[in-house]
Enzyme design. Structure first.
Site, PDB file in Angstrom:
ATOM      1  N   SER A  17      -5.696 -12.240   4.901  1.00  0.00           N
ATOM      2  CA  SER A  17      -5.472 -10.758   4.806  1.00  0.00           C
ATOM      3  C   SER A  17      -5.403 -10.531   3.403  1.00  0.00           C
ATOM      4  CB  SER A  17      -4.182 -10.618   5.597  1.00  0.00           C
ATOM      5  OG  SER A  17      -2.984 -10.427   4.723  1.00  0.00           O
ATOM      6  N   PHE A  18      -5.928  -9.303   3.129  1.00  0.00           N
ATOM      7  CA  PHE A  18      -6.133  -8.839   1.900  1.00  0.00           C
ATOM      8  C   PHE A  18      -4.618  -8.293   1.444  1.00  0.00           C
ATOM      9  CE2 PHE A  18      -5.372  -4.807  -0.464  1.00  0.00           C
ATOM     10  CZ  PHE A  18      -6.198  -4.689  -1.711  1.00  0.00           C
ATOM     11  N   LYS A  69      -2.617   0.044  14.638  1.00  0.00           N
ATOM     12  CA  LYS A  69      -1.981   1.117  13.787  1.00  0.00           C
ATOM     13  C   LYS A  69      -1.640   2.502  14.642  1.00  0.00           C
ATOM     14  CE  LYS A  69      -5.182   0.096   9.906  1.00  0.00           C
ATOM     15  NZ  LYS A  69      -5.838   0.625   8.881  1.00  0.00           N
ATOM     16  N   ASP A 106      -4.077   4.776   4.251  1.00  0.00           N
ATOM     17  CA  ASP A 106      -5.358   4.632   4.425  1.00  0.00           C
ATOM     18  C   ASP A 106      -5.951   6.076   4.035  1.00  0.00           C
ATOM     19  OD1 ASP A 106      -5.506   2.157   5.418  1.00  0.00           O
ATOM     20  OD2 ASP A 106      -5.503   2.821   7.449  1.00  0.00           O
ATOM     21  N   GLY A 131     -12.449   4.183  16.045  1.00  0.00           N
ATOM     22  CA  GLY A 131     -10.992   3.381  15.976  1.00  0.00           C
ATOM     23  C   GLY A 131     -10.197   4.178  15.190  1.00  0.00           C
ATOM     24  N   GLY A 132      -9.054   3.420  15.114  1.00  0.00           N
ATOM     25  CA  GLY A 132      -7.910   3.865  14.139  1.00  0.00           C
ATOM     26  C   GLY A 132      -8.295   4.243  12.861  1.00  0.00           C
ATOM     27  N   TYR A 210     -14.979  -4.910   2.848  1.00  0.00           N
ATOM     28  CA  TYR A 210     -14.982  -5.447   1.461  1.00  0.00           C
ATOM     29  C   TYR A 210     -15.361  -7.195   1.298  1.00  0.00           C
ATOM     30  CZ  TYR A 210     -10.564  -7.757   2.229  1.00  0.00           C
ATOM     31  OH  TYR A 210      -9.655  -8.315   2.882  1.00  0.00           O
TER      32      TYR A 210
END
Length: 248
Positions: A17-18, A69, A106, A131-132, A210
């Site tokens: 996870s980032f 989310k 976001d 999507g979210g 990314y």
């Protein structure tokens, strides 16, 4: 300042996870050795309240990633106005009296990452996926007065099917944003099915992915002369915004 020491990322299958890497490094840099950031990896959102049971006194903030989310919202005590309009939460603040307050950072990350690249002709955008993540992107585009249409495999309100994208549509919508996971590592040879031959140097392609840093979607756009950008800076910006919220 709230003296709680725990932070976490709520999601599913998030071994890499980032957020965990980013915040762990941030805490180290700032000399905040008591703070920890861990992955809250659960198979179903229904487990979320049990995860926090007896522990909310330890948590100061939680990030939320796919696929929770939207579904996490029903467990929150309050939801910020922007997050409510978007219909998705990616940041939760735990208040001193243990209320869970939801925010969406976001859209802020995306808006500030896209803005410097915009040219006067960038007035319309295609948002790939529904999507979210795409909800926050659409909200940011609205704030920038950019008209948008979603692109999806199923017909719905305000969207195109992938199969109808033609030269006229591609030329009319010079901003294309990939909000799907297509092309993420390890499936780096995959790319959304759009007619790349109609992309020109007037186009701006933005990929929320990314990893890899240049997805097949971005590579194909670049080879047609388009301006390209990946989602790394967006993630950094939204992470910093989360940090501000947790410490406010």
């Amino acid at each position: 300042m709230n003296n709680r020491t725990k932070f976490g990322l709520l999601g599913k299958d998030i071994s890499y996870s980032f957020s965990r890497k980013y915040f762990s490094e941030k805490f180290k840099k700032l000399g905040l050795t008591t703070l920890t950031y861990s992955n809250m990896d659960i198979p179903e959102i229904e487990e979320f309240p049990f995860l926090l049971y007896h522990k909310e006194h330890e948590y100061r903030g939680i990030n939320v990633t796919i696929p929770y989310k939207e579904s996490v919202m029903r467990y929150l005590d309050e939801i910020d106005a922007d997050a409510k309009k978007i219909g998705a939460v990616n940041t939760i603040k735990v208040t001193d009296d243990n209320k869970l307050v939801g925010y969406n950072t976001d859209y802020y990350g995306f808006l500030n990452s896209l803005k410097p690249l915009l040219k006067p002709h960038h007035k319309k955008a295609l948002v790939l996926g529904t999507g979210g993540a795409s909800k926050a992107i659409a909200y940011a585009l609205g704030k920038l007065n950019i008209e948008y249409k979603f692109v999806s495999r199923r017909l719905g309100d305000n969207n195109f099917l992938y199969s109808v994208l033609n030269q006229q549509i591609m030329e009319e919508y010079p901003i294309i944003i990939n909000c799907t996971p297509i092309g993420t590592h390890p499936n780096i040879e995959d790319a959304p099915e759009i007619p790349y031959e109609y992309i020109s140097k007037k186009h701006l392609l933005f990929d929320l992915i990314y990893n890899p840093s240049e997805s097949k979607f971005l590579q194909k756009g670049k080879s047609q002369g388009a301006t390209i950008k990946n989602g790394y800076e967006m993630l950094e910006l939204q992470a910093e915004k989360s940090w501000k919220i947790w410490n406010s």
